[in-house]
Design an enzyme around this catalytic site. Structure first.
Site, short mmCIF file in Angstrom:
data_model
loop_
_atom_site.label_atom_id
_atom_site.label_comp_id
_atom_site.label_asym_id
_atom_site.label_seq_id
_atom_site.Cartn_x
_atom_site.Cartn_y
_atom_site.Cartn_z
N LYS A 67 0.87 -1.09 -0.14
CA LYS A 67 0.00 -0.03 0.07
C LYS A 67 0.89 1.15 -0.07
CE LYS A 67 -2.99 2.63 3.05
NZ LYS A 67 -1.78 3.83 3.25
N ASN A 68 1.72 1.44 0.95
CA ASN A 68 2.63 2.54 1.21
C ASN A 68 3.58 2.83 -0.02
OD1 ASN A 68 1.44 3.16 3.85
ND2 ASN A 68 2.95 2.33 4.67
N CYS B 233 -6.26 8.88 7.81
CA CYS B 233 -5.95 8.37 9.51
C CYS B 233 -5.18 9.64 10.21
CB CYS B 233 -4.87 7.21 9.66
SG CYS B 233 -5.72 5.60 9.03
N ARG C 292 0.45 22.41 11.44
CA ARG C 292 1.56 22.40 10.13
C ARG C 292 2.16 20.91 10.18
NH1 ARG C 292 2.32 27.01 7.21
NH2 ARG C 292 4.24 26.10 6.46
N ASP D 215 3.35 1.15 11.92
CA ASP D 215 2.31 0.51 11.30
C ASP D 215 1.92 -0.71 11.76
OD1 ASP D 215 1.52 2.84 9.92
OD2 ASP D 215 2.02 1.92 7.81
N ARG E 227 -9.19 0.69 3.02
CA ARG E 227 -8.19 1.50 2.47
C ARG E 227 -6.97 0.86 2.40
NH1 ARG E 227 -7.20 5.16 6.11
NH2 ARG E 227 -5.56 5.82 4.63
#
Length: 422
Positions: A22-23, A117, A124, A307, A399
């Site tokens: 995914k990443n 997420c 910022r 993760d 997702r």
């Protein structure tokens, strides 16, 4: 409302094929917009973030064609816009990668504040990205709704990241591909998906060296052409199934993986008395019971990945003795702890650490997924809990995990989706 229902206490066994990372995918799809030609990206995971990114690049004028469920052709030669809608940006954090690639190719980009997420706090969140763009000669601005970057010309520079941010490393790298002269990124992120994105860009004609080390050097080019590329397997999906084998006292072989990417988790599972066997492109995990308590600290690659932190914490809730997990990357990563405690876990949050006591027995209940990896943690808890666990807000899981209900079912889990509306 769609939910996942799990009846626990079934040891998992069998083989599971891991999908594309995914990443990596969510960076490589935007990176394809740098090409003045056709790109074919293979081994994409079947997840919502990939579909949403396709919609994003199509809204800019790119043409996307699916060759099959995992192979996407992108023709970005006629891109006509440099901004996407708030609705598209709101559903995925990775939309920020459009900043770097559009700045590099067209000299400007305007992206609404990304969603996804909510793991960090502060006004910022993209300072490292913007400082990198500014070092290359861009002007930047950010308000509550939109990030804007613009440059008449990008010029190579020496950029030192205060922290090895994956997003900033990739974003700066994509912009610097078109900068005049040489760019050096010091204290760069080393994660496998940073390397995968660099390899993809190099396949298109970029000149990037050092990805995977803490210093990346980029020599600017005038134009990139098309090409075909295969995304690496997903180390987080791999790790989730490895932990699933351990927590259910199972015997699972994950296939189509890169074992080296899993070194930090493999070491931790062995420390806990799990049996882990590595093949060329597979890893077999057989649980050892009882599991031992442990201490985990997340850090940038090659350290233990943030993760996988919710998943390993869930496993430690079933290990003998007291464990501690310290989170160093994200501010809000422990939101799931309250949900695990609803299932009977004993997790106490003290500062940036979670303290677990494995003497408790998990019992099914109704819980809510607060983010993608938290959802995975709740699935793991449901697999080992007594009785029935019902998980709501499961869109987070869609997702980032492809066909996860089907894959867990094939391994012997009693898991199903309910409440789906057409």
């Amino acid at each position: 409302m769609e939910q996942i229902v799990i009846k626990g206490r079934n040891p998992l066994s069998g083989k599971v094929q891991i999908g594309g990372a995914k990443n990596a995918a969510v960076a490589i799809i935007p990176a394809a917009l740098a090409a003045n030609g056709v790109c074919v990206i293979d081994n994409l995971p079947e997840i919502e973030d990939v579909q949403n990114l396709c919609r994003a690049v199509e809204s800019l004028g790119a043409v996307c064609t699916w060759n099959d469920a995992k192979s996407l052709k992108i023709d970005a030669s006629n891109i006509a816009r440099y901004t996407i809608s708030k609705e598209i940006a709101a559903v995925m954090r990775a939309s920020y990668y459009l900043l770097g690639v559009l700045l590099g190719r067209f000299g400007k980009a305007e992206i609404p504040i990304p969603g996804g997420c909510n793991l960090n706090v502060g006004p910022r969140l993209f300072n490292y990205h913007l400082k990198g763009f500014e070092a290359l000669g861009a002007t930047t601005s950010q308000d509550d709704d939109v990030i804007r970057v613009q440059a008449d010309k990008l010029v190579g520079a020496h950029i030192h990241l205060d922290s090895p941010s994956v997003g900033a490393t990739i974003n700066i790298m994509m912009a610097a591909v078109f900068a005049e002269g040489a760019t050096t990124i010091d204290n760069a992120a080393k994660e496998p998906h940073v390397v995968d994105t660099a390899n993809f860009l190099n396949k298109l004609g970029a000149k990037i060296k050092g990805a995977g080390s803490d210093t990346i050097r980029i020599t600017g080019v005038k134009e990139l052409g098309g090409g075909e590329y295969t995304v690496i397997p997903d180390p987080i999906e791999t790790g989730t199934y490895m932990i699933a084998a351990a927590i259910t006292d199972g015997d699972v072989t994950v296939e189509g993986v890169i074992p080296k990417h899993m070194d930090s988790l493999t070491a931790k599972l062995r420390e806990m008395d799990c049996h882990v066997e590595e093949g060329d492109d597979s890893i077999r995990v057989r649980a050892g019971k009882p599991l031992k308590a442990s201490v985990v600290r997340t850090s940038e690659y090659p350290g233990f990945p943030t993760d996988l932190q919710p998943q390993i914490t869930t496993l430690l809730c079933t290990a003998e003795g007291k464990s501690m997990v310290t989170e160093t990357i994200y501010d809000n990563r422990f939101l799931y702890a309250c949900e695990l405690n609803h299932l009977g876990a004993d997790i106490q949050i003290k500062g940036r650490s979670a303290h677990t006591d494995g003497s408790c027995v998990l019992v099914g209940a109704e819980v809510n997924a607060t983010d993608l990896r938290a959802g995975a943690a709740l699935v793991l808890a449901g697999l080992v809990a007594q009785g029935e666990t019902v998980i709501s807000n499961i869109g987070h899981l869609d997702r980032g995990y492809e066909r996860f209900v089907d894959k867990f079912s094939a391994l012997g889990a009693d898991i199903k989706r309910t409440g789906k509306t057409e």
